[in-house]
Design an enzyme around this catalytic site. Sequence first.
Site, PDB file in Angstrom:
ATOM      1  N   THR A 129      -9.785  -0.143  -9.945  1.00  0.00           N
ATOM      2  CA  THR A 129      -8.797  -0.957  -9.270  1.00  0.00           C
ATOM      3  C   THR A 129      -8.760  -2.190 -10.146  1.00  0.00           C
ATOM      4  O   THR A 129      -9.595  -2.316 -11.038  1.00  0.00           O
ATOM      5  CB  THR A 129      -9.310  -1.250  -7.832  1.00  0.00           C
ATOM      6  OG1 THR A 129      -9.302  -0.042  -7.089  1.00  0.00           O
ATOM      7  CG2 THR A 129      -8.527  -2.293  -7.094  1.00  0.00           C
TER       8      THR A 129
ATOM      9  N   SER B 274      -7.911   0.893   3.207  1.00  0.00           N
ATOM     10  CA  SER B 274      -8.344   0.411   1.889  1.00  0.00           C
ATOM     11  C   SER B 274      -9.535  -0.539   2.031  1.00  0.00           C
ATOM     12  O   SER B 274      -9.798  -1.071   3.118  1.00  0.00           O
ATOM     13  CB  SER B 274      -7.173  -0.348   1.252  1.00  0.00           C
ATOM     14  OG  SER B 274      -7.595  -1.018   0.090  1.00  0.00           O
TER      15      SER B 274
ATOM     16  N   ARG C 169       0.843  -1.187   0.000  1.00  0.00           N
ATOM     17  CA  ARG C 169       0.000   0.000   0.000  1.00  0.00           C
ATOM     18  C   ARG C 169       0.888   1.250   0.000  1.00  0.00           C
ATOM     19  O   ARG C 169       1.970   1.244   0.604  1.00  0.00           O
ATOM     20  CB  ARG C 169      -0.853  -0.036   1.265  1.00  0.00           C
ATOM     21  CG  ARG C 169      -1.875   1.085   1.400  1.00  0.00           C
ATOM     22  CD  ARG C 169      -3.027   0.889   0.507  1.00  0.00           C
ATOM     23  NE  ARG C 169      -4.192   1.683   0.885  1.00  0.00           N
ATOM     24  CZ  ARG C 169      -5.159   2.008   0.022  1.00  0.00           C
ATOM     25  NH1 ARG C 169      -5.096   1.632  -1.230  1.00  0.00           N
ATOM     26  NH2 ARG C 169      -6.202   2.703   0.429  1.00  0.00           N
TER      27      ARG C 169
END
Length: 543
Positions: A358, A427, A88
């Site tokens: 995504t 997230s 991340r």
Amino acid sequence: MRTFTIIVFYHLLFLGTTYAQSASVAAAHPLAVDVVESILRKGGNSFDAAIAAHFTLAVVLPRAGNLGGGGFVVIHTSNGEAATLDFRETAPASAFKDMFISDDDQTKVSSLTSKSASGIPGSVKGMWNLYLRYGSRKLSWSELLAPAILIADTGFFITEKLSEELNYNSSDFILRNPKGCGPFCKDLLWEPGMRFLQTTLAESLKGIRDFGPNYFYSGPIAKDLVRQKYFTFSDMESYRVRWREPLIGEYRGWEVITMPPPSSGGIALLQLLYGSERGSNSMEEIGTAESYHDFTEISRRVYEDRAKYLGDPEYMTIGIDKLLDNIYLDKRFSNIDPDRVGFSPILKKSIDEESSETTHLSILDKEGNAVAITTTLNASYGSKRWVSGFFMNNEMDDFSIAPGVPNQFGLIGYEINQIAPGKRMLSSMTPTILIKENRKVVLGTPGGSTIITNVFHVIRMYCRFGHSLQASVNAKKIHAQAWPNVLYLEEGSYSKKVVRKLKRKGHKIEFKKQIGRFQAVSNDQSAPDILRTGDSSGRVIFY
Ligand code: GLY
């Protein structure tokens, strides 16, 4: 009530199992699937193939595949080892709590479009660390980068979806990149079948091939990012990936291996699965007003917990085990009113719907090495700012910009997820692996805040209702997340009676054109999300 236990293990060891004669893959682009096949045929394992496909997606799926973003990997090896890798993005050292807020509560610098919208990218170190720990070593790093470089250098034929996106975003690309953005800044109308060349990206990939992650974090790419005032050298050099213990739960006899914080996905998924199995609820049905109502109310509590308690694990004050404790969850779900929709605290601002891009990649090789990768730039093409051949993420918007103010997905956050230097933003990405006896299922999807409920629905359809993997992926999805107080139904056929009943209970209903773009595989099946728009593809590979 069925017994349901959620267990957080620190290491899982099974006896080695020989799987199948075939591998399976599902990804967001057919070229990524071709690359997976070629790597497996050359003797690579799932992890090699995932690295090669990740770099390929950075070339052929520029809206979400990336060098300038980050993500998560969930792993289960052929010898029973479970692991997760967190690559991340992190906030730079200059970041501070109110950096996107001005005194009059207007956004000072945009958390979606400015240079400050980017966190330090994790993808290149992520793939490097995956290679070091799980790569087969039958193929070199350089061989894994080769397909992406070839496609960037010689081009690929753009699909209808890509041509539409490039035309749609063209003015933003030009506006945000006054010094140009390679092929993306061209003032022409793209059409399907045109060749798309990315020579600058090819040069960056060659540098990463020859010098490894240093080329990105301390070499020419870092230099470019520093010169353009995204980050400092120290920000870039100090970026670290994290290997994290997976979250492991159990659902209907399946082991559920999923992502811990800074993803909210794993905890929320296990809470939803538990909530749907508890006594006296109507979720043993599909498609009834009662089951939709129950889902909405379970989901409300799950997303409330997400907002209050979840963030970068270094900042979390409430333990994962507490949030997954059966007694806690029983209490949490005990006050659902079967007749009336619930209510979560009012927000300061309403939500603008934006696209949620995504991408997810699922691979299972014939030895039984399973890998689920979800990776992102956050919004489609991230901040739409282009550096060294690739787009930068706008992941800073996943922090709570201000407590009580929703982000682009309508998700709100409290102090736990506020901005701090070096911190990882919360997230929803939920790469997940299911295991039962000698069967494995690898799954995940894009979709911002809808990722969690989408993974939940597919697991339920498959594990509980016995639908095929493809039918579970294809099924119309529903979504609810506390804020806004809306039940989203994916466009399709819903009985008028069900909708009327839900409205009588007080539900506000909205239809969404599409929820997610799922990519799932099992030992002998590939179930890409071919019904929804996009270029999803998958296959079973005999080798
Ligand atoms: N940026 C979307 C997510 O991480 O959930």
